[in-house]
Design a protein around this motif. Structure first.
Motif, PDB file in Angstrom:
ATOM      1  N   GLU A 156       0.828  -1.204   0.000  1.00 36.30           N
ATOM      2  CA  GLU A 156       0.000   0.000   0.000  1.00 36.30           C
ATOM      3  C   GLU A 156       0.865   1.258   0.000  1.00 36.30           C
ATOM      4  OE1 GLU A 156      -2.604  -0.491   3.361  1.00 36.30           O
ATOM      5  OE2 GLU A 156      -3.535  -2.278   2.501  1.00 36.30           O
ATOM      6  N   MET A 157       1.973   1.231   0.723  1.00 41.25           N
ATOM      7  CA  MET A 157       2.859   2.399   0.821  1.00 41.25           C
ATOM      8  C   MET A 157       3.442   2.779  -0.537  1.00 41.25           C
ATOM      9  SD  MET A 157       4.753   1.294   4.364  1.00 41.25           S
ATOM     10  CE  MET A 157       5.897   2.652   4.547  1.00 41.25           C
ATOM     11  N   VAL A 158       3.854   1.783  -1.318  1.00 42.01           N
ATOM     12  CA  VAL A 158       4.498   2.087  -2.600  1.00 42.01           C
ATOM     13  C   VAL A 158       3.506   2.629  -3.622  1.00 42.01           C
ATOM     14  CG1 VAL A 158       6.384   0.438  -2.246  1.00 42.01           C
ATOM     15  CG2 VAL A 158       4.346  -0.276  -3.529  1.00 42.01           C
ATOM     16  N   LYS A 159       2.206   2.483  -3.326  1.00 41.43           N
ATOM     17  CA  LYS A 159       1.172   3.005  -4.222  1.00 41.43           C
ATOM     18  C   LYS A 159       0.608   4.332  -3.738  1.00 41.43           C
ATOM     19  CE  LYS A 159      -0.094  -1.596  -5.718  1.00 41.43           C
ATOM     20  NZ  LYS A 159      -0.983  -2.722  -5.480  1.00 41.43           N
ATOM     21  N   LYS A 160       1.147   4.829  -2.618  1.00 40.20           N
ATOM     22  CA  LYS A 160       0.611   6.044  -1.996  1.00 40.20           C
ATOM     23  C   LYS A 160       0.730   7.255  -2.918  1.00 40.20           C
ATOM     24  CE  LYS A 160       1.012   9.019   1.986  1.00 40.20           C
ATOM     25  NZ  LYS A 160       1.785   9.439   3.120  1.00 40.20           N
ATOM     26  N   ASP A 161       1.833   7.373  -3.607  1.00 41.30           N
ATOM     27  CA  ASP A 161       2.086   8.479  -4.525  1.00 41.30           C
ATOM     28  C   ASP A 161       2.671   7.935  -5.814  1.00 41.30           C
ATOM     29  OD1 ASP A 161       1.428  11.033  -3.204  1.00 41.30           O
ATOM     30  OD2 ASP A 161       2.923  10.429  -1.733  1.00 41.30           O
ATOM     31  N   LYS A 162       2.723   8.800  -6.835  1.00 42.45           N
ATOM     32  CA  LYS A 162       3.318   8.393  -8.109  1.00 42.45           C
ATOM     33  C   LYS A 162       4.774   7.999  -7.929  1.00 42.45           C
ATOM     34  CE  LYS A 162       0.372  11.326 -10.947  1.00 42.45           C
ATOM     35  NZ  LYS A 162       0.343  12.453 -11.891  1.00 42.45           N
ATOM     36  N   THR A 195      19.541  -3.368  -1.035  1.00 37.96           N
ATOM     37  CA  THR A 195      20.084  -2.096  -0.556  1.00 37.96           C
ATOM     38  C   THR A 195      19.032  -0.992  -0.493  1.00 37.96           C
ATOM     39  OG1 THR A 195      20.747  -1.477  -2.807  1.00 37.96           O
ATOM     40  CG2 THR A 195      22.399  -2.598  -1.449  1.00 37.96           C
ATOM     41  N   ILE A 196      19.387   0.044   0.241  1.00 39.39           N
ATOM     42  CA  ILE A 196      18.621   1.283   0.357  1.00 39.39           C
ATOM     43  C   ILE A 196      19.523   2.352  -0.243  1.00 39.39           C
ATOM     44  CG2 ILE A 196      17.577   2.913   1.995  1.00 39.39           C
ATOM     45  CD1 ILE A 196      16.193   0.173   2.046  1.00 39.39           C
ATOM     46  N   PRO A 197      19.016   3.291  -1.000  1.00 38.81           N
ATOM     47  CA  PRO A 197      17.622   3.660  -1.224  1.00 38.81           C
ATOM     48  C   PRO A 197      16.920   2.755  -2.240  1.00 38.81           C
ATOM     49  CG  PRO A 197      19.051   5.126  -2.455  1.00 38.81           C
ATOM     50  CD  PRO A 197      19.948   4.218  -1.642  1.00 38.81           C
ATOM     51  N   GLN A 198      15.597   2.848  -2.213  1.00 38.60           N
ATOM     52  CA  GLN A 198      14.749   2.161  -3.180  1.00 38.60           C
ATOM     53  C   GLN A 198      13.725   3.153  -3.711  1.00 38.60           C
ATOM     54  OE1 GLN A 198      13.115  -1.570  -1.902  1.00 38.60           O
ATOM     55  NE2 GLN A 198      15.092  -2.299  -1.156  1.00 38.60           N
ATOM     56  N   VAL A 199      13.491   3.079  -5.034  1.00 37.98           N
ATOM     57  CA  VAL A 199      12.597   4.012  -5.711  1.00 37.98           C
ATOM     58  C   VAL A 199      11.470   3.228  -6.383  1.00 37.98           C
ATOM     59  CG1 VAL A 199      12.447   5.809  -7.487  1.00 37.98           C
ATOM     60  CG2 VAL A 199      14.552   5.560  -6.134  1.00 37.98           C
ATOM     61  N   TYR A 200      10.251   3.741  -6.251  1.00 42.24           N
ATOM     62  CA  TYR A 200       9.061   3.134  -6.855  1.00 42.24           C
ATOM     63  C   TYR A 200       8.322   4.184  -7.673  1.00 42.24           C
ATOM     64  CZ  TYR A 200       9.698  -0.777  -3.672  1.00 42.24           C
ATOM     65  OH  TYR A 200      10.214  -1.863  -3.010  1.00 42.24           O
ATOM     66  N   PHE A 201       7.868   3.816  -8.859  1.00 44.23           N
ATOM     67  CA  PHE A 201       7.006   4.652  -9.693  1.00 44.23           C
ATOM     68  C   PHE A 201       5.684   3.924  -9.864  1.00 44.23           C
ATOM     69  CE2 PHE A 201      10.745   6.656 -12.285  1.00 44.23           C
ATOM     70  CZ  PHE A 201      11.102   7.418 -11.198  1.00 44.23           C
ATOM     71  N   ASN A 202       4.589   4.589  -9.514  1.00 45.02           N
ATOM     72  CA  ASN A 202       3.250   3.993  -9.618  1.00 45.02           C
ATOM     73  C   ASN A 202       3.193   2.588  -9.023  1.00 45.02           C
ATOM     74  OD1 ASN A 202       1.667   6.022 -10.604  1.00 45.02           O
ATOM     75  ND2 ASN A 202       1.813   5.395 -12.734  1.00 45.02           N
ATOM     76  N   GLY A 203       3.828   2.413  -7.876  1.00 46.69           N
ATOM     77  CA  GLY A 203       3.781   1.133  -7.181  1.00 46.69           C
ATOM     78  C   GLY A 203       4.743   0.093  -7.693  1.00 46.69           C
ATOM     79  N   GLU A 204       5.487   0.397  -8.747  1.00 47.22           N
ATOM     80  CA  GLU A 204       6.429  -0.561  -9.339  1.00 47.22           C
ATOM     81  C   GLU A 204       7.848  -0.222  -8.904  1.00 47.22           C
ATOM     82  OE1 GLU A 204       5.661  -3.260 -11.305  1.00 47.22           O
ATOM     83  OE2 GLU A 204       3.568  -2.780 -10.895  1.00 47.22           O
ATOM     84  N   PHE A 205       8.586  -1.236  -8.502  1.00 41.22           N
ATOM     85  CA  PHE A 205       9.969  -1.036  -8.093  1.00 41.22           C
ATOM     86  C   PHE A 205      10.820  -0.654  -9.295  1.00 41.22           C
ATOM     87  CE2 PHE A 205      14.223  -2.972  -7.202  1.00 41.22           C
ATOM     88  CZ  PHE A 205      14.610  -2.059  -6.246  1.00 41.22           C
ATOM     89  N   VAL A 206      11.533   0.463  -9.192  1.00 40.04           N
ATOM     90  CA  VAL A 206      12.417   0.950 -10.253  1.00 40.04           C
ATOM     91  C   VAL A 206      13.835   0.457 -10.014  1.00 40.04           C
ATOM     92  CG1 VAL A 206      13.409   3.008 -11.337  1.00 40.04           C
ATOM     93  CG2 VAL A 206      11.000   2.991 -10.663  1.00 40.04           C
ATOM     94  N   GLY A 207      14.324   0.651  -8.792  1.00 45.18           N
ATOM     95  CA  GLY A 207      15.682   0.257  -8.448  1.00 45.18           C
ATOM     96  C   GLY A 207      16.219   1.161  -7.364  1.00 45.18           C
ATOM     97  N   GLY A 208      17.536   1.157  -7.257  1.00 49.82           N
ATOM     98  CA  GLY A 208      18.200   1.986  -6.269  1.00 49.82           C
ATOM     99  C   GLY A 208      18.877   3.170  -6.918  1.00 49.82           C
ATOM    100  N   CYS A 209      19.860   3.699  -6.232  1.00 53.84           N
ATOM    101  CA  CYS A 209      20.579   4.886  -6.691  1.00 53.84           C
ATOM    102  C   CYS A 209      21.227   4.651  -8.047  1.00 53.84           C
ATOM    103  CB  CYS A 209      21.631   5.264  -5.654  1.00 53.84           C
ATOM    104  SG  CYS A 209      22.675   6.634  -6.137  1.00 53.84           S
TER     105      CYS A 209
END
Length: 147
Positions: free
Chosen positions: A36-42, A97-111
């Motif tokens: 739910e968190m990864v879908k909170k924002d774009k 690893t951290i950081p982690q980036v999500y776009f529209n609930g989909e995992f993009v990757g890290g730095c």
């Protein structure tokens, strides 16, 4: 072979005892919450620190890349404030690893992935798919017109 939960090695018998006591329930609850968190924002990021005060160079790089593209509105979660979140998001994404980036609930990757997307122009395209116009397009347009 035992299972590992939050860095603690457990035998199969103790794993079964803990799971019946609800430990696995809380893990699945965390995974559901993360979904739910990864879908909170774009755009959603899990970083060490905050966008205003990143606590590691890689988290800072993610914040700076987003800032260069004019992405100021996004959900950010400080994994240093919650060890369960820090470990849970790694399990959720299957990314170590951290950081982690999500776009529209989909995992993009890290730095490294975000930096590569920035460098090769893919980030502009991915942001466009989210309905976000990269500020770099405006900068290029102004440079091309001699302003």
């Amino acid at each position: 072979m035992g299972a590992t939960l939050s860095g603690f090695r457990m035998s199969r018998s103790s794993f079964r005892r803990c799971s019946s006591a609800g430990v696995l329930g809380s893990i699945s609850d965390l995974q559901k919450d993360l979904g739910e968190m990864v879908k909170k924002d774009k755009v959603v990021v899990f970083i060490k620190g905050t966008p205003a005060q990143p606590m590691c160079g890689f988290s800072n790089a993610v914040v700076q890349i987003l800032r260069m593209h004019g992405v100021d509105q996004y959900a950010s979660y400080n994994v240093l404030e919650d060890q369960e979140l820090r470990e849970g998001v790694k399990v959720f994404s299957n990314w170590p690893t951290i950081p982690q980036v999500y776009f529209n609930g989909e995992f993009v990757g890290g730095c490294d992935i975000l930096l590569q997307m920035h460098q090769n122009g893919d980030l502009v395209d991915e942001l466009k798919k989210l309905g976000i116009r990269s500020a770099l397009l405006d900068k290029r347009k102004n440079q091309d017109s001699g302003n």
